[in-house]
Design a protein around this motif. Structure first.
Motif, PDB file in Angstrom:
ATOM      1  N   LEU A 268       0.829  -1.210   0.000  1.00  0.00           N
ATOM      2  CA  LEU A 268       0.000   0.000   0.000  1.00  0.00           C
ATOM      3  C   LEU A 268       0.862   1.258   0.000  1.00  0.00           C
ATOM      4  O   LEU A 268       0.583   2.226  -0.719  1.00  0.00           O
ATOM      5  N   PHE A 269       1.932   1.250   0.811  1.00  0.00           N
ATOM      6  CA  PHE A 269       2.806   2.417   0.902  1.00  0.00           C
ATOM      7  C   PHE A 269       3.522   2.672  -0.416  1.00  0.00           C
ATOM      8  O   PHE A 269       3.577   3.806  -0.905  1.00  0.00           O
ATOM      9  N   TYR A 270       4.052   1.613  -1.007  1.00  0.00           N
ATOM     10  CA  TYR A 270       4.760   1.783  -2.279  1.00  0.00           C
ATOM     11  C   TYR A 270       3.793   2.202  -3.391  1.00  0.00           C
ATOM     12  O   TYR A 270       4.161   2.978  -4.275  1.00  0.00           O
ATOM     13  N   GLY A 271       2.572   1.688  -3.366  1.00  0.00           N
ATOM     14  CA  GLY A 271       1.592   2.114  -4.352  1.00  0.00           C
ATOM     15  C   GLY A 271       1.222   3.574  -4.204  1.00  0.00           C
ATOM     16  O   GLY A 271       0.990   4.280  -5.194  1.00  0.00           O
ATOM     17  N   TRP A 272       1.176   4.044  -2.960  1.00  0.00           N
ATOM     18  CA  TRP A 272       0.865   5.456  -2.711  1.00  0.00           C
ATOM     19  C   TRP A 272       2.023   6.363  -3.136  1.00  0.00           C
ATOM     20  O   TRP A 272       1.814   7.428  -3.714  1.00  0.00           O
ATOM     21  N   MET A 273       3.258   5.926  -2.879  1.00  0.00           N
ATOM     22  CA  MET A 273       4.431   6.737  -3.197  1.00  0.00           C
ATOM     23  C   MET A 273       4.791   6.687  -4.683  1.00  0.00           C
ATOM     24  O   MET A 273       5.421   7.628  -5.195  1.00  0.00           O
ATOM     25  N   LEU A 274       4.411   5.617  -5.366  1.00  0.00           N
ATOM     26  CA  LEU A 274       4.782   5.439  -6.769  1.00  0.00           C
ATOM     27  C   LEU A 274       3.510   5.309  -7.608  1.00  0.00           C
ATOM     28  O   LEU A 274       3.030   4.203  -7.863  1.00  0.00           O
ATOM     29  N   PRO A 275       2.934   6.426  -8.039  1.00  0.00           N
ATOM     30  CA  PRO A 275       1.638   6.383  -8.743  1.00  0.00           C
ATOM     31  C   PRO A 275       1.632   5.494  -9.981  1.00  0.00           C
ATOM     32  O   PRO A 275       0.607   4.869 -10.278  1.00  0.00           O
ATOM     33  N   ASN A 276       2.740   5.438 -10.723  1.00  0.00           N
ATOM     34  CA  ASN A 276       2.754   4.628 -11.939  1.00  0.00           C
ATOM     35  C   ASN A 276       2.610   3.138 -11.659  1.00  0.00           C
ATOM     36  O   ASN A 276       2.149   2.381 -12.507  1.00  0.00           O
ATOM     37  N   PHE A 277       3.027   2.707 -10.453  1.00  0.00           N
ATOM     38  CA  PHE A 277       2.935   1.295 -10.081  1.00  0.00           C
ATOM     39  C   PHE A 277       1.775   1.021  -9.133  1.00  0.00           C
ATOM     40  O   PHE A 277       1.673  -0.076  -8.593  1.00  0.00           O
ATOM     41  N   ARG A 278       0.934   2.025  -8.930  1.00  0.00           N
ATOM     42  CA  ARG A 278      -0.086   1.927  -7.890  1.00  0.00           C
ATOM     43  C   ARG A 278      -1.041   0.765  -8.113  1.00  0.00           C
ATOM     44  O   ARG A 278      -1.323  -0.010  -7.195  1.00  0.00           O
ATOM     45  N   LEU A 279      -1.555   0.628  -9.314  1.00  0.00           N
ATOM     46  CA  LEU A 279      -2.556  -0.409  -9.565  1.00  0.00           C
ATOM     47  C   LEU A 279      -1.964  -1.803  -9.354  1.00  0.00           C
ATOM     48  O   LEU A 279      -2.605  -2.688  -8.772  1.00  0.00           O
ATOM     49  N   SER A 280      -0.741  -2.010  -9.805  1.00  0.00           N
ATOM     50  CA  SER A 280      -0.093  -3.315  -9.623  1.00  0.00           C
ATOM     51  C   SER A 280       0.165  -3.603  -8.151  1.00  0.00           C
ATOM     52  O   SER A 280      -0.090  -4.704  -7.656  1.00  0.00           O
ATOM     53  N   MET A 281       0.677  -2.584  -7.433  1.00  0.00           N
ATOM     54  CA  MET A 281       0.989  -2.769  -6.016  1.00  0.00           C
ATOM     55  C   MET A 281      -0.272  -3.042  -5.204  1.00  0.00           C
ATOM     56  O   MET A 281      -0.321  -3.942  -4.359  1.00  0.00           O
ATOM     57  N   TRP A 282      -1.297  -2.259  -5.432  1.00  0.00           N
ATOM     58  CA  TRP A 282      -2.518  -2.402  -4.632  1.00  0.00           C
ATOM     59  C   TRP A 282      -3.271  -3.685  -4.981  1.00  0.00           C
ATOM     60  O   TRP A 282      -4.017  -4.206  -4.146  1.00  0.00           O
ATOM     61  N   THR A 283      -3.112  -4.170  -6.200  1.00  0.00           N
ATOM     62  CA  THR A 283      -3.686  -5.476  -6.543  1.00  0.00           C
ATOM     63  C   THR A 283      -3.058  -6.568  -5.688  1.00  0.00           C
ATOM     64  O   THR A 283      -3.757  -7.442  -5.147  1.00  0.00           O
ATOM     65  N   ASN A 284      -1.738  -6.538  -5.569  1.00  0.00           N
ATOM     66  CA  ASN A 284      -1.057  -7.498  -4.710  1.00  0.00           C
ATOM     67  C   ASN A 284      -1.521  -7.383  -3.271  1.00  0.00           C
ATOM     68  O   ASN A 284      -1.753  -8.395  -2.589  1.00  0.00           O
ATOM     69  N   ALA A 285      -1.651  -6.138  -2.786  1.00  0.00           N
ATOM     70  CA  ALA A 285      -2.091  -5.928  -1.403  1.00  0.00           C
ATOM     71  C   ALA A 285      -3.494  -6.479  -1.178  1.00  0.00           C
ATOM     72  O   ALA A 285      -3.763  -7.133  -0.157  1.00  0.00           O
ATOM     73  N   ALA A 286      -4.396  -6.250  -2.132  1.00  0.00           N
ATOM     74  CA  ALA A 286      -5.779  -6.697  -1.980  1.00  0.00           C
ATOM     75  C   ALA A 286      -5.866  -8.224  -1.947  1.00  0.00           C
ATOM     76  O   ALA A 286      -6.557  -8.801  -1.093  1.00  0.00           O
ATOM     77  N   ILE A 287      -5.165  -8.887  -2.851  1.00  0.00           N
ATOM     78  CA  ILE A 287      -5.227 -10.354  -2.893  1.00  0.00           C
ATOM     79  C   ILE A 287      -4.600 -10.958  -1.650  1.00  0.00           C
ATOM     80  O   ILE A 287      -5.118 -11.930  -1.075  1.00  0.00           O
TER      81      ILE A 287
END
Length: 646
Positions: A268-287
């Motif tokens: 979640l933190f990396y997705g928030w700090m890196l907008p271009n990777f946000r969707l990929s990061m938050w997908t991992n967090a959600a699953i």
């Protein structure tokens, strides 16, 4: 596996895309939303490529400036740049990623940091602790307990490996984070290992109150005991989970959930700090969050069957985590492209780093076998029977790790991690039972060395674990793509690999071949079988010649693959047909009914896979070495000369 090469499109693994050699880094061009975002710095022609690539990195990671200049994501660095607080506490980073069909990766090869290796040392202690509890008594219940205890530690190690691979910076905060992981993991293993399974005729033999429990249909039911801390559970065949098992499980799961929460928060933190990777990061967090909910009920129940069911469901879902992320990310990537015309930025693995870290972890697991093979002489000294059993155990360990180092059973090959998403996921997942089998092998060795004769029990521990290990090493060999010249070896690769399964079957049934085994005879037979297998593979691989990489052929294969662009763009379709025609004229293709797949003939002298490591090109095979006699001369001062001599 097919006898010929099958060229397919790269896909994702474990939430990160595993793809290398997809495109030439010199052809990468930055993709900007508008012209104002393009870098306007002036460089010489020699510096242009390097600076453009650095600008791509900062554009992807940082905020896009409106004045046409590239915002710097991190401070400049170099040998002549003073260390600043920004270097000690670096901003979040993704070190390699996939975008628009290309992999953007660091030019230099990634090697594990010193603290990654130090982190692995924790698993030496954990493996030893789990091995001791697994061999307290040779029963199937202890094996089941060991599997449920070991899987979470392996899962956490995989999480840490992936994080350091993709986002490792080796700064102060990362090292502190590793320390926190080590403390939490120690808490999990300490509580999980405290679970005890004992053989007793009744609860009273375990020190339970006589009025608290009675049997019914083979299970244990509470009658008058009001304090739930005195719970015990009857497993069957006279075995019990002893008093306090539920508290130990609850504490262990609490530590494990905290470890998973930390990983989710990092996504979640990396997705928030890196907008271009946000969707990929938050997908991992959600699953990962969804899978973690399976473990939460364990914190509030004491029923052993329900705990076992939830643990196994959670374990299966974690094993399938990479496939769930794969499907989700591919779907999101498709709809993002359809809606915006742009594809996602997806973090990628450094495959060389992942290969090295996996090998190091296997060495850690094998280290338990070496530790268990040693002994202290008493009463009988010199060439005693115990020394003989210990020596045979060391020989078994040596041949077992030899087979792993040569798991591909070929000189030149494409590693399973870079071959395809399915082979990559399977390679990673298979290392859980592989390393678990190694730890159980080590735990059984302690007993076999100290016992003169054994009719059952630990013989099955050894035979079952060794058979599982050989089975998995055989499957891993099939996952790698063989790139040796056709018929260059004494026997074909499929024949060499098949003997791993045959020997595994023999070792599995070895305890049944004699009513009472002397342990030195049992270890001697196992040593002989493993020695035969290693010798057979080494000798029959003589003559192996690796195919060479061909840049022109690789370019043709890349253009000849069917893609969505070729279906929509007439020029791309024409280029594809032209490349296929040239490959057919070269006699490189084997006819196939599947139009979306290219099959290259094994008789070719070249292969299209760029960027293979030394291990994949056969430089680390037995008998192979660098060029001898290739020397350089350098004059030294007197002090330096003596330093070399010392």
């Amino acid at each position: 596996m097919h006898s010929e090469d099958t060229v397919e499109n790269p896909t994702v693994d474990s939430g990160w895309i595993d793809a290398e050699g997809v495109a030439d880094p010199n052809t990468f061009e930055p993709i900007f939303e508008n012209e104002a975002e393009q870098p306007t710095s002036v460089e010489t022609e020699g510096e242009k490529g390097k600076n453009v690539h650095q600008d791509i990195f900062h554009l992807v990671h940082g905020k896009k400036a409106t004045d046409g200049k590239v915002s710097r994501h991190i401070d400049t660095h170099g040998f002549d740049v003073p260390v600043k607080f920004g270097h000690l506490f670096k901003q979040p980073v993704v070190r390699q990623w996939i975008h628009e069909g290309s992999v953007y990766r660091e030019k230099d090869e990634r090697i594990p940091s010193r603290f990654e290796l130090f982190f692995d040392l924790l698993f030496v202690g954990i493996a030893h602790t789990l091995a001791e509890t697994a061999t307290s008594e040779a029963t199937g219940f202890n094996i089941l307990k060991f599997i449920l205890e070991y899987f979470p530690t392996w899962s956490i190690w995989m999480d840490v490996r992936t994080f350091l691979n993709v986002s490792g910076t080796d700064d102060v905060k990362e090292r502190i984070g590793l320390l926190a992981y080590m403390i939490l993991l120690n808490g999990f293993s300490a509580n999980a290992a405290s679970l005890q399974i004992k053989n007793a005729a009744s609860p009273q033999d375990l020190g339970m109150p006589k009025h608290g429990y009675h049997h019914k249909r083979g299970a244990l039911e509470e009658s008058t005991c009001e304090d739930t801390s005195c719970l015990a559970f009857y497993l069957g065949s006279g075995y019990w989970l002893v008093d306090g098992y539920e508290n130990a499980i609850h504490a262990a799961i609490a530590f494990y959930l905290v470890l998973r929460l930390v990983r989710i928060l990092l996504y979640l933190f990396y997705g928030w700090m890196l907008p271009n990777f946000r969707l990929s990061m938050w997908t991992n967090a959600a699953i990962r969050a969804i899978v973690s909910t399976i473990y939460i009920p364990i914190m509030f129940v004491w029923s052993a069957p329900l705990i076992l069911i939830l643990m196994f469901v959670g374990m299966v879902l974690e094993m399938l985590n990479s496939f769930m992320v794969l499907c989700t990310v591919k779907t999101l990537n498709y709809y993002t492209k359809k809606r915006t015309g742009r594809r996602l930025y997806i973090p990628a693995l450094s495959l060389e780093h992942a290969m090295e870290r996996t090998t190091q972890f296997v060495i850690v697991a094998t280290g338990e076998m070496i530790v268990s093979s040693t002994f202290t002489a008493s009463k009988k000294y010199g060439l005693s029977d115990k020394f003989g059993r210990s020596s045979l155990a060391i020989c078994c360990s040596f041949f077992i790790i030899w087979l792993y180092y040569d798991a591909d059973s070929s000189r030149t090959f494409q590693h399973a991690l870079r071959r395809h998403a399915i082979t990559s996921s399977m390679f990673s997942a298979l290392h859980f039972p592989l390393t678990a089998a190694l730890i159980l092998l080590g735990s059984s060795l302690t007993q076999l060395i100290n016992i003169h004769d054994e009719s059952d029990g630990y013989l099955w521990f050894w035979s079952g674990s060794c058979a599982v290990y050989l089975l998995i090493v055989g499957i891993i060999g099939l996952l790698h793509r063989n790139l040796d010249k056709h018929n260059s070896t004494l026997l074909p690769r499929w024949c060499r690999l098949s003997f791993r399964f045959i020997v595994a079957l023999i070792i599995f049934f070895l305890p049944l071949m004699r009513k009472n085994w002397d342990t030195i005879d049992f270890l001697g037979v196992n040593t002989a079988l493993l020695f035969f297998l290693v010798s057979f593979e080494t000798i029959t691989k003589v003559g192996a010649v690796g195919r060479r990489y061909d840049q022109h052929g690789s370019a043709l294969v890349h253009r000849a693959k069917r893609s969505s662009r070729a279906r929509l763009d007439p020029k791309a379709s024409e280029a594809m047909q032209s490349a296929r025609a040239e490959l057919e004229a070269m006699g490189a293709l084997r006819p196939t009914r599947m139009a979306n797949r290219l099959r290259l003939k094994r008789e070719l002298s070249w292969h299209p896979y760029e960027g293979l490591t030394l291990a994949e090109t056969g430089e680390e095979d037995v008998g192979m070495e660098g060029e001898l006699g290739h020397l350089q001369v350098k004059e030294l001062s007197a002090g330096q000369r003596w330093a070399y001599c010392t």
